[in-house]
Motif scaffolding. Structure first.
Motif: not given
Length: 270
Positions: A6-8, A59, A61, A79-83
């Motif tokens: 995950w990006d975060n 966050k 990143v 992957e963008e975790e916010d999604k």
């Protein structure tokens, strides 16, 4: 290495589940927090403890280049975790296992495939790979914990480490899609979502793949604490409690006593 992350990589947000709280705080603090939050919604708690919730809303990143450099990985997916903010941790775990498997070039050409969490300390990683290679076959998989029947969950197995032949690891790694497509005995439509430990086990059971732990092999894998770049210190936590609960003397005292007890020997509670 093939890495899917995950990006975060910053500290996780506060979730009102004891298991999640224990990843952020120590034992006695969690006990008092659970007492304090009785009858309150997450929004009410955010208003009562604004500094605490803000502290865990950061966050951090990570870039694909940073992961590639750190692990010397052949391929990396970030992957963008916010999604996935509306998805459970179990949904995300199974998704990422499959995402990482999909990165592998020609998986059938490998002797063995290993899946391991990248975010936990390894206290011991002593493996006789020759013994495992000679021992394993397409109907066997080695996990960090042997399967058991858990009274609250059902059939479960370890979900932090797995190694087997490409055939077995394919079944293990594609569990996410099997559940989504309702081709697994543990399907999303019937059970309403992914479950810890159980979903992977039933995916393997469907294909008659036996799961073993290291008691049957030469070697040991032992995980420690999650790697946490943003772990909160005693001083910071005390300052937050004093600020947020300055008008609540009773709970300020309870939280302060819990913090002092938790950090009395500077050893992380499990």
């Amino acid at each position: 290495y093939y890495c899917s992350v995950w990006d975060n990589i910053g500290q996780k947000k506060i979730v009102l589940v004891t298991g999640h709280l224990r990843r952020l705080f120590r034992k006695n603090f969690v006990n008092i927090f659970n007492e304090y939050r009785i009858g309150q919604s997450i929004e009410q708690l955010k208003k009562a403890l604004p500094s605490l919730f803000t502290r865990f809303d950061k966050k951090r990143v990570v870039t694909k280049e940073a992961i590639q450099s750190f692990y010397s990985a052949k391929k990396v997916a970030v992957e963008e975790e916010d999604k996935f903010s509306d998805k459970s941790n179990m949904y995300k775990m199974h998704y990422m296992i499959e995402k990482c498997y999909d990165l592998i070039d020609n998986p059938d050409e490998y002797d063995l495939i290993v899946r391991i969490r990248p975010d936990k300390e390894l206290i011991c990683f002593d493996i006789d790979w020759n013994h495992i290679y000679d021992y394993l076959h397409d109907a066997m998989l080695l996990s960090d914990a042997k399967p058991i029947v858990h009274q609250g969950v059902g059939f479960v197995m370890g979900d932090q480490f797995a190694v087997s032949t490409p055939t077995s690891m394919k079944e293990y790694s594609l569990t996410f899609s099997k559940v989504k497509n309702n081709t697994s005995p543990y399907n999303e439509k019937f059970y309403g979502g992914y479950r810890p430990h159980m979903t992977l086990f039933l995916s393997l059971l469907q294909k008659n793949i036996d799961v073993y732990d290291f008691s049957a092999f030469k070697g040991e894998v032992k995980f420690g604490k999650p790697l946490d770049l943003d772990a909160i210190s005693k001083e910071e936590l005390m300052a937050i409690v004093q600020k947020d609960l300055k008008d609540d003397k009773i709970y300020k005292k309870k939280f302060m006593e819990a913090i002092n007890e938790d950090y009395s020997d500077e050893k992380e509670e499990k």
